[in-house]
Design an enzyme around this catalytic site. Structure first.
Site, PDB file in Angstrom:
ATOM      1  N   ASP A 264      -5.513   0.036  -9.699  1.00 29.95           N
ATOM      2  CA  ASP A 264      -6.921  -0.351  -9.669  1.00 29.95           C
ATOM      3  C   ASP A 264      -7.385  -0.860 -11.025  1.00 29.95           C
ATOM      4  O   ASP A 264      -8.039  -1.896 -11.139  1.00 29.95           O
ATOM      5  CB  ASP A 264      -7.794   0.832  -9.236  1.00 29.95           C
ATOM      6  CG  ASP A 264      -7.512   1.265  -7.816  1.00 29.95           C
ATOM      7  OD1 ASP A 264      -6.835   0.512  -7.090  1.00 29.95           O
ATOM      8  OD2 ASP A 264      -7.963   2.354  -7.431  1.00 29.95           O
TER       9      ASP A 264
ATOM     10  N   GLU B 274       0.852  -1.201   0.000  1.00 31.83           N
ATOM     11  CA  GLU B 274       0.000   0.000   0.000  1.00 31.83           C
ATOM     12  C   GLU B 274       0.885   1.247   0.000  1.00 31.83           C
ATOM     13  O   GLU B 274       1.906   1.297   0.693  1.00 31.83           O
ATOM     14  CB  GLU B 274      -0.877  -0.011   1.257  1.00 31.83           C
ATOM     15  CG  GLU B 274      -2.256   0.541   1.046  1.00 31.83           C
ATOM     16  CD  GLU B 274      -3.112  -0.346   0.152  1.00 31.83           C
ATOM     17  OE1 GLU B 274      -3.299   0.032  -1.023  1.00 31.83           O
ATOM     18  OE2 GLU B 274      -3.595  -1.387   0.611  1.00 31.83           O
TER      19      GLU B 274
ATOM     20  N   ASP C 149       2.780   2.281  -4.911  1.00 29.90           N
ATOM     21  CA  ASP C 149       2.640   2.454  -6.366  1.00 29.90           C
ATOM     22  C   ASP C 149       3.275   3.755  -6.852  1.00 29.90           C
ATOM     23  O   ASP C 149       3.999   3.779  -7.834  1.00 29.90           O
ATOM     24  CB  ASP C 149       1.182   2.340  -6.805  1.00 29.90           C
ATOM     25  CG  ASP C 149       0.237   3.287  -6.092  1.00 29.90           C
ATOM     26  OD1 ASP C 149       0.639   3.933  -5.099  1.00 29.90           O
ATOM     27  OD2 ASP C 149      -0.930   3.389  -6.526  1.00 29.90           O
TER      28      ASP C 149
ATOM     29  N   GLY D 196     -18.517   3.024  -1.766  1.00 31.18           N
ATOM     30  CA  GLY D 196     -17.671   3.618  -0.742  1.00 31.18           C
ATOM     31  C   GLY D 196     -16.806   2.633   0.013  1.00 31.18           C
ATOM     32  O   GLY D 196     -16.254   2.958   1.061  1.00 31.18           O
TER      33      GLY D 196
END
Length: 383
Positions: free
Chosen positions: A169, A33, A36, A119
């Site tokens: 993503d 996390e 990237d 969300g």
């Protein structure tokens, strides 16, 4: 009537023709996390929560979209693509990027809906962008490879929607493979698949019900802090380009005592990249327990070194860690809210659900919603 049947029925009622059907999944990220944008590694996978699209070409240049879940419509034209600051921009942006890349399109009918919880941080926008890009490629015989479509989806969100997101993503949603995670090198876009043998183990997302209120401003701050660390180290090591090239001995020697905050941020990224590489080795050795321990380490780093967690996410991980049958847990995504991702043995799933629901409510006053996911293939043609 299931969602695909509803979309097909709605499409035929509106457009009097049979649609092409496409599934475009959301994604989870198992580990890696905030790596990237530091040219590091990520380890995402496509999941069985998805956007479904019913599409057909038109004989004119008009664009007719129906958001089934919202009961909202959009009508426009290929010749006048402008941001609307609504959900339509995720489709219009991809259409715009296809045209800017020189691909000839016609008008389009589209009805879409999804099973991705809103969300939840599972990348419904990337799924929608990939889905419409896949549809354009199919309907107008453009012949693009998957990675080329991923790049167009990212450009659509960066340029048309105006969100400066990384490529993970879209890549995970398009390139996913059942029973595997994707080890993606965010510098080169080289990728390999690592097996994720989940027999008897579920991926469970626990929604903190906390909105990501700080994520944009703090994301920019963390990015700047990492870049500051690289600039400082470049005076000693001119060859380094990003934190991907940095080692802990470099940080310990030059930053630990002089710039303790920058040191913590950079150290987290360097350690997270190593955790990911160790995690891939654990998966290849079929050692899911070792992988789970690395997930806990990732959360510790995100919470205490990178400081992008929040009390509610920490509580969810703390509760999970105390439950028998939970192999690993960590916050997932940008931080300051959203979900934790948990690896839970299936025989412990009922107890885990009951305990985390009750304890989280008792400690925070909030409800948590749980989503059980399976890993599936990326964006694909249903019929």
């Amino acid at each position: 009537m299931n969602l695909i049947s509803q979309l097909t029925s709605s499409f035929q009622q509106e457009f009097k023709t049979k649609p092409v059907l496409i599934c475009s999944p959301g994604r989870v990220n198992l580990i890696g996390e905030h790596t990237d944008y530091n040219e590091g590694f990520v380890l995402p996978a496509a999941i069985d929560k998805a956007i479904y699209l019913a599409v057909s070409p038109r004989t004119d240049n008009e664009l007719h979209f129906i958001a089934h879940d919202l009961n909202e419509t959009y009508q426009g034209s290929l010749t006048n693509l402008k941001p609307t600051h609504t959900w339509a921009d995720y489709l219009l942006g991809v259409i715009s990027e296809f045209q800017l890349a020189g691909h000839k399109l016609g008008g389009l009918n589209c009805v879409f809906g999804g099973t991705i919880p809103m969300g939840s941080g599972l990348s419904s926008s990337a799924a929608l962008e990939n889905g419409i890009g896949f549809a354009l490629n199919e309907l107008f015989n453009i012949g693009l490879e998957r990675v080329a479509m991923v790049k167009l989806s990212q450009r659509a969100e960066n340029e048309f929607v105006g969100a400066k997101v990384g490529i993970m993503d879209m890549f995970a949603s398009m390139m996913g493979k059942a029973d595997h995670v994707i080890k993606l090198d965010c510098r080169s876009l080289d990728y390999t698949y690592a097996p994720l043998r989940m027999d008897g183990i579920s991926i469970v997302l626990c929604d903190s019900r906390v909105k990501h209120s700080l994520v944009t401003s703090e994301y920019n701050t963390r990015r700047a802090e990492c870049e500051a660390g690289v600039r400082f180290l470049k005076t000693y090591y001119p060859e380094i380009k990003s934190l991907r090239d940095v080692t802990m001995p470099m940080l310990d020697k030059h930053l630990r005592d002089t710039e303790p905050l920058i040191y913590r941020r950079c150290a987290y990224v360097v350690q997270e990249n190593q955790r990911l590489l160790d995690g891939v080795a654990a998966l290849e050795a079929d050692d899911i327990a070792a992988f789970g321990q690395l997930m806990y380490g990732s959360h510790e780093g995100l919470s205490h070194w990178y400081e992008v967690s929040c009390p509610e996410l920490d509580i969810l991980v703390e509760i999970a860690r105390q439950q028998p049958g939970v192999l690993g847990a960590r916050m997932m995504g940008g931080g300051f809210g959203g979900c934790t991702i948990n690896l839970v043995r299936e025989e412990a799933l009922d107890d885990f659900t009951n305990l985390i629901t009750k304890q989280y409510k008792a400690r925070t006053g909030k409800d948590t919603y749980l989503h059980v996911c399976k890993i599936q293939d990326g964006t694909n043609l249903i019929s």
